[in-house]
Design an enzyme around this catalytic site. Structure first.
Site, PDB file in Angstrom:
ATOM      1  N   LYS A 176      -7.589 -20.760   3.775  1.00  0.00           N
ATOM      2  CA  LYS A 176      -8.212 -20.987   2.465  1.00  0.00           C
ATOM      3  C   LYS A 176      -7.100 -21.115   1.422  1.00  0.00           C
ATOM      4  O   LYS A 176      -6.518 -20.139   0.980  1.00  0.00           O
ATOM      5  CB  LYS A 176      -9.150 -19.841   2.071  1.00  0.00           C
ATOM      6  CG  LYS A 176     -10.062 -20.237   0.886  1.00  0.00           C
ATOM      7  CD  LYS A 176     -10.404 -19.101  -0.023  1.00  0.00           C
ATOM      8  CE  LYS A 176      -9.329 -18.767  -0.995  1.00  0.00           C
ATOM      9  NZ  LYS A 176      -9.076 -19.839  -2.025  1.00  0.00           N
ATOM     10  N   SER A 229      -1.551 -12.646  -6.412  1.00  0.00           N
ATOM     11  CA  SER A 229      -1.386 -11.619  -7.434  1.00  0.00           C
ATOM     12  C   SER A 229      -1.690 -10.228  -6.893  1.00  0.00           C
ATOM     13  O   SER A 229      -2.436 -10.064  -5.917  1.00  0.00           O
ATOM     14  CB  SER A 229      -2.303 -11.912  -8.629  1.00  0.00           C
ATOM     15  OG  SER A 229      -3.655 -11.681  -8.278  1.00  0.00           O
ATOM     16  N   VAL A 232      -5.599  -9.259  -6.922  1.00  0.00           N
ATOM     17  CA  VAL A 232      -6.376  -9.865  -5.832  1.00  0.00           C
ATOM     18  C   VAL A 232      -5.983  -9.258  -4.488  1.00  0.00           C
ATOM     19  O   VAL A 232      -6.840  -8.959  -3.651  1.00  0.00           O
ATOM     20  CB  VAL A 232      -6.196 -11.394  -5.821  1.00  0.00           C
ATOM     21  CG1 VAL A 232      -6.923 -12.010  -4.621  1.00  0.00           C
ATOM     22  CG2 VAL A 232      -6.722 -11.998  -7.111  1.00  0.00           C
ATOM     23  N   GLY A 233      -4.690  -9.044  -4.271  1.00  0.00           N
ATOM     24  CA  GLY A 233      -4.260  -8.423  -3.027  1.00  0.00           C
ATOM     25  C   GLY A 233      -4.829  -7.034  -2.848  1.00  0.00           C
ATOM     26  O   GLY A 233      -5.257  -6.648  -1.742  1.00  0.00           O
ATOM     27  N   GLU A 250       1.652 -10.345   0.284  1.00  0.00           N
ATOM     28  CA  GLU A 250       2.880 -10.652  -0.454  1.00  0.00           C
ATOM     29  C   GLU A 250       2.452 -10.924  -1.882  1.00  0.00           C
ATOM     30  O   GLU A 250       1.725 -11.883  -2.151  1.00  0.00           O
ATOM     31  CB  GLU A 250       3.596 -11.845   0.170  1.00  0.00           C
ATOM     32  CG  GLU A 250       5.033 -12.000  -0.296  1.00  0.00           C
ATOM     33  CD  GLU A 250       5.180 -13.102  -1.312  1.00  0.00           C
ATOM     34  OE1 GLU A 250       5.211 -12.776  -2.517  1.00  0.00           O
ATOM     35  OE2 GLU A 250       5.281 -14.270  -0.925  1.00  0.00           O
ATOM     36  N   CYS A 284       7.426 -16.159  -7.016  1.00  0.00           N
ATOM     37  CA  CYS A 284       7.362 -14.700  -6.974  1.00  0.00           C
ATOM     38  C   CYS A 284       8.752 -14.092  -7.036  1.00  0.00           C
ATOM     39  O   CYS A 284       8.918 -12.936  -7.447  1.00  0.00           O
ATOM     40  CB  CYS A 284       6.627 -14.229  -5.721  1.00  0.00           C
ATOM     41  SG  CYS A 284       7.442 -14.676  -4.172  1.00  0.00           S
TER      42      CYS A 284
END
Length: 483
Positions: A176, A229, A232-233, A250, A284
């Site tokens: 996704k 982010s 969300v992680g 990550e 990142c």
């Protein structure tokens, strides 16, 4: 663009989302350039993709890593043949300079080639037995169906450094990608299809939050590899915790480059320009803080501002451009808000500080590269990720204070130091609370065969781009056989 690339790819077929909903994909360099309308998927689409991956799992798992590696090698070759096409798509939908996009294609191929080369090393060990006529050994088994949730900033490389080890390990996958870069991932999947990967082994579901949440919730999904982010992680990890979902996360970074009083200032400036403003700061591992010894601060800033002020902002496909647009208006607004917040906290803008004002760039997401000095070490700009072309310059009274400031954030992706002292360099490597460390070189990422890894809130689970990645995609077994 072929129409099928706007669809999902499930069980070897390009199909629309069940809902029929679509999402526009717009070129961030030119709002008038609508790349296409792509499938906006939901839970039903994800469930179909997971079913296909589950059905394909036994045969793919039974193939063995050496034969699976041949598919990766074929995909790498095809990607090389289509490199210019893929790079142009990356630039068009993500915005980065064409030279940066070409570099991403090259890096992606290197990761696939490295991963394929691990096929003959993906084994266990024999161990001494405590009984006579007994053979003891260990081996790895793939965990099953995995969900691969990828970001927009490296729309080819990051999906590939998830897809390649997932497939080599014997897992089957549902990819996704970010809804901001759907076409690049569609091309990636098409390349694996052309390489002969069997139906159901690699599936593509386009979409946003609903599709991601469905992947986490599906009980047949054994693991989620996510890059993006921290919020969300964290939500993915919490959402699957009740069923012990395996996660590899990550996350963000707020990376410091320390300039010591004995640094080569010319090389330090080169590294900051590359690290802070390459890809408009949307990495990142981007250099978002320059922690500078006050004894060399003024000379460093004079050199830096002269360089940054000359960086030409423009479309990624313009050879004269040195700074690309940010990916969308939300990121542009966030960068401008961060600049305004830094000024309220006492920061002084030395160059940049707003949207690019050239008339020919009015219909794009262009932020001028910005250097802000006198940034308090504990202010929002010095602590929180911006993901844009904004550099905070923080003063330090010597090496010890610089190290303290560098480690003051919750993230730990990358750490860099410029110094002529060998002992100081090794001490910095020991003291940095970060995963990827650099001395006297730009602090962005690492080689394709070195772990892409962070510490603290930047990383959870085994690192990618390394032999350690198998600890996510596989689980250990031990066996004792008496005869």
């Amino acid at each position: 663009m072929a129409k099928h690339l706007r669809l999902n790819f499930i069980d070897g077929q390009w199909i629309p989302a069940e809902s029929g909903q679509l999402r526009e994909n717009i070129n961030p360099a030119d709002f008038a350039d609508v790349i296409g309308e792509f499938a906006e998927s939901g839970g039903v689409d994800v469930d179909h993709a997971v079913e296909a991956a589950s059905a394909a799992l036994p045969a793919w798992r039974g193939l063995g890593p050496v034969k699976r590696a041949a598919y990766l090698a074929g995909a790498s070759r095809l990607l090389g043949e289509r490199a210019e096409e893929v790079a142009a798509v990356i630039t068009r939908e993500q915005g980065k300079l064409l030279s940066e996009a070409r570099g991403e294609v090259s890096r992606a191929r290197a990761v696939v080639d490295f991963t394929a080369g691990q096929a003959r090393l993906l084994g266990g060990v024999t161990a001494p037995a405590e009984e006579e006529r007994t053979f003891a050994y260990t081996f790895r088994k793939p965990i099953g169906v995995v969900g691969l949730v990828a970001p927009w900033n490296f729309p080819l490389a990051i999906p590939l450094w998830k897809v390649a080890p997932a497939l080599l390990s014997g897992c089957t996958a549902v990819l996704k990608p970010s809804p901001l870069t759907p076409l690049t991932s569609a091309l990636l999947v098409e390349i694996f299809q052309q390489a002969g990967v069997p139906d159901g082994v690699l599936n593509l579901v386009q979409g946003d939050v609903a599709a991601g949440e469905a992947l986490v919730a599906n009980a047949e999904v054994a693991g989620i590899s996510f890059t993006g982010s921290l919020p969300v992680g964290t939500a993915i990890h919490a959402g699957g915790a009740h069923r012990l979902l395996r996660t590899q996360l990550e996350l963000g970074g707020k990376n410091a480059l320390i300039v010591c009083d004995d640094a080569d200032l010319g090389k330090a400036v080169d590294a900051v320009v590359h690290g802070a403003f390459g890809q408009a700061g949307q990495r990142c591992s981007a250099t978002s803080r320059a922690v500078v010894d006050v004894r060399v601060r003024d000379e460093f800033l004079e050199r830096l501002v002269e360089r940054v002020a000359d960086l030409r902002v423009g479309p990624g496909d313009d050879p004269a451009s040195r700074i690309c647009p940010v990916v969308n208006t939300a990121r542009m607004d966030a960068a401008l808000a961060a600049i305004a917040g830094a000024q309220r906290d006492g920061g002084k803008v030395l160059c940049g500080g707003g949207r690019e004002e050239r008339e020919d760039l009015a219909e794009g997401c262009y932020v001028r590269p910005t250097v802000i000095r006198d940034v308090p070490w504990d202010s929002e700009l010095a602590q929180e990720e911006v993901f844009g072309p904004v550099l905070a310059v923080v003063d330090a009274e010597g090496f010890d204070e610089a190290m303290s400031i560098a480690n003051s954030v919750k993230y730990g992706m990358s750490g860099t130091i410029f110094t002529a002292s060998q002992s100081r360099a090794f001490e910095a490597i020991d003291r940095f609370e970060a995963g990827m460390l650099h001395v006297n070189r730009p602090g962005v990422g690492a080689y394709a065969h070195l772990p892409h890894v962070g510490s603290k809130a930047s990383q959870y689970g085994p690192p990618e781009c390394s032999p350690q990645v198998w600890d996510f995609y596989t689980e250990w077994r031990s066996a004792c056989i008496s005869y």
